[in-house]
Scaffold this active site. Structure first.
Site, PDB file in Angstrom:
ATOM      1  N   ASN A 125      17.976  -2.293  -4.585  1.00 37.93           N
ATOM      2  CA  ASN A 125      16.338  -2.488  -4.251  1.00 37.93           C
ATOM      3  C   ASN A 125      16.096  -2.323  -2.857  1.00 37.93           C
ATOM      4  O   ASN A 125      17.475  -2.642  -2.362  1.00 37.93           O
ATOM      5  CB  ASN A 125      15.947  -4.013  -5.312  1.00 37.93           C
ATOM      6  CG  ASN A 125      13.772  -3.250  -4.431  1.00 37.93           C
ATOM      7  OD1 ASN A 125      13.806  -2.620  -3.869  1.00 37.93           O
ATOM      8  ND2 ASN A 125      13.101  -4.438  -4.963  1.00 37.93           N
ATOM      9  N   HIS A 127      13.882  -3.270   0.413  1.00 36.93           N
ATOM     10  CA  HIS A 127      13.203  -3.928   0.396  1.00 36.93           C
ATOM     11  C   HIS A 127      13.106  -3.666   1.791  1.00 36.93           C
ATOM     12  O   HIS A 127      13.356  -3.670   3.059  1.00 36.93           O
ATOM     13  CB  HIS A 127      12.864  -5.271   0.227  1.00 36.93           C
ATOM     14  CG  HIS A 127      12.089  -6.190   0.744  1.00 36.93           C
ATOM     15  ND1 HIS A 127      10.896  -6.084  -0.228  1.00 36.93           N
ATOM     16  CD2 HIS A 127      11.803  -7.464   1.686  1.00 36.93           C
ATOM     17  CE1 HIS A 127      10.134  -7.124   0.894  1.00 36.93           C
ATOM     18  NE2 HIS A 127      10.564  -8.306   1.885  1.00 36.93           N
ATOM     19  N   GLY A 161      14.910 -12.851  -9.261  1.00 35.87           N
ATOM     20  CA  GLY A 161      14.236 -13.497  -8.357  1.00 35.87           C
ATOM     21  C   GLY A 161      12.837 -12.720  -7.917  1.00 35.87           C
ATOM     22  O   GLY A 161      13.212 -11.098  -8.665  1.00 35.87           O
ATOM     23  N   ASP A 163      13.116 -10.458  -4.794  1.00 35.87           N
ATOM     24  CA  ASP A 163      13.838 -10.367  -3.253  1.00 35.87           C
ATOM     25  C   ASP A 163      14.477 -11.341  -3.028  1.00 35.87           C
ATOM     26  O   ASP A 163      14.720 -11.835  -1.944  1.00 35.87           O
ATOM     27  CB  ASP A 163      12.859  -9.704  -2.273  1.00 35.87           C
ATOM     28  CG  ASP A 163      11.970  -9.011  -2.145  1.00 35.87           C
ATOM     29  OD1 ASP A 163      11.982  -7.299  -3.517  1.00 35.87           O
ATOM     30  OD2 ASP A 163      10.445  -8.713  -2.012  1.00 35.87           O
TER      31      ASP A 163
HETATM   32  C1  GRF Z   1       9.137   0.671   1.430  1.00 43.17           C
HETATM   33  O1  GRF Z   1       9.462   0.849   2.188  1.00 43.17           O
HETATM   34  C2  GRF Z   1      10.052   0.003   0.013  1.00 43.17           C
HETATM   35  O2  GRF Z   1      10.842  -0.953   0.964  1.00 43.17           O
HETATM   36  C3  GRF Z   1       8.913  -0.607   0.573  1.00 43.17           C
HETATM   37  O3  GRF Z   1       7.679   0.585  -0.128  1.00 43.17           O
HETATM   38  C4  GRF Z   1       7.873   1.624   0.295  1.00 43.17           C
HETATM   39  C5  GRF Z   1       8.340   2.727  -0.454  1.00 43.17           C
HETATM   40  O4  GRF Z   1       7.483   4.082   0.277  1.00 43.17           O
HETATM   41  N1  GRF Z   1       8.383  -1.645  -0.490  1.00 43.17           N
HETATM   42  P1  GRF Z   1       8.447   5.002  -0.006  1.00 43.17           P
HETATM   43  O5  GRF Z   1       7.304   5.583  -1.571  1.00 43.17           O
HETATM   44  O6  GRF Z   1       9.941   5.423  -0.862  1.00 43.17           O
HETATM   45  O7  GRF Z   1       7.975   6.547   0.643  1.00 43.17           O
END
Ligand code: GRF
Length: 222
Positions: A125, A127, A161, A163
């Site tokens: 993932n 974040h 969990g 993140d």
């Molecule tokens: C990213 O910043 C990600 O970390 C967060 O949502 C955003 C998604 O952006 N969870 P995109 O859809 O890839 O433009």
């Protein structure tokens, strides 16, 4: 020397396919997915996106994938009797594409243990904060409100969990005094996309490993 090398290889996970097969899950605009898509046009990158899935209908991310001729699937939680059934549908759709790596790129739902068990150590993932600070879906807003001077983005191996998985990589982004939630989010996303493209490339070309809370790509350096 050979024994040492074998021990290192055994800990590393390598893609079963070449180029590696990526399934990307999105919930929104899909700019992280698009960055991987663009990078994968270069054969040397070592991976291609074989499917894009979403928990919402009609997202921009899915639209981008369709225009690129990539198979897509959409499963909305509200269309299922339970969260378990929704998780199972996501798992089955992802499994159909035999992924080497499942990438949550702006995917806003928590996937359960049954889903994760189907792809052990193969779900990552990205974040938009420096974990363990500011987990959840409001990373940039929470960082801004707290008043930190540096934030950034984190890539981790997903566990059940929120993140909390072992961290693979982090990149920083300074917070400006005049930042709004939107301006900060956009600046984080610039470094986040670059990091995601780099890390996925390293993982598929060099393999990756996890020992407890420690994780990285390439062989373990002692
Ligand atoms: C990213 O910043 C990600 O970390 C967060 O949502 C955003 C998604 O952006 N969870 P995109 O859809 O890839 O433009």
């Amino acid at each position: 020397m050979n024994v040492e090398k074998k021990q290192i290889d055994r800990r590393c996970i390598f893609p079963a396919h070449r180029p590696a097969r990526l399934v990307v899950l999105v919930s929104g605009t899909g700019s992280n997915m698009k960055a991987i898509l663009d990078a994968s046009l270069d054969e040397g990158y070592g991976a291609h996106i074989v499917a894009v899935g979403s928990d919402r209908n009609g997202t921009k991310g899915i639209e981008i994938a369709r225009q690129a001729g990539i198979p897509t699937f959409e499963h909305q939680l509200k269309d299922f009797d339970s969260r378990e059934e929704w998780n199972a549908a996501m798992r089955d759709s992802v499994r159909e594409y035999v992924p080497d790596l499942v990438i949550l790129a702006g995917f806003l739902k928590i996937l359960n243990e049954d889903f994760l068990k189907a792809f052990p150590s193969r779900v990552i993932n990205t974040h938009n904060a420096l974990l363990p600070s500011f987990p959840g879906i409001h990373g940039p807003k929470d960082a801004l409100e707290y008043g930190v001077k540096i934030t950034g983005a984190t890539i981790f191996l997903v566990d059940p969990g929120i993140d909390t998985g072992a961290i693979l990589a982090q990149v920083t982004c300074p917070v400006r005094d005049d930042d709004t939630e939107e301006s900060l989010l956009e600046r984080i996303k610039e470094v986040e996309r670059k990091q995601l493209v780099d890390v996925v490339g390293h993982m598929v070309r060099e393999g990756w490993w996890q020992e407890g809370r420690k994780a990285s790509f390439g062989s373990i350096k002692r």
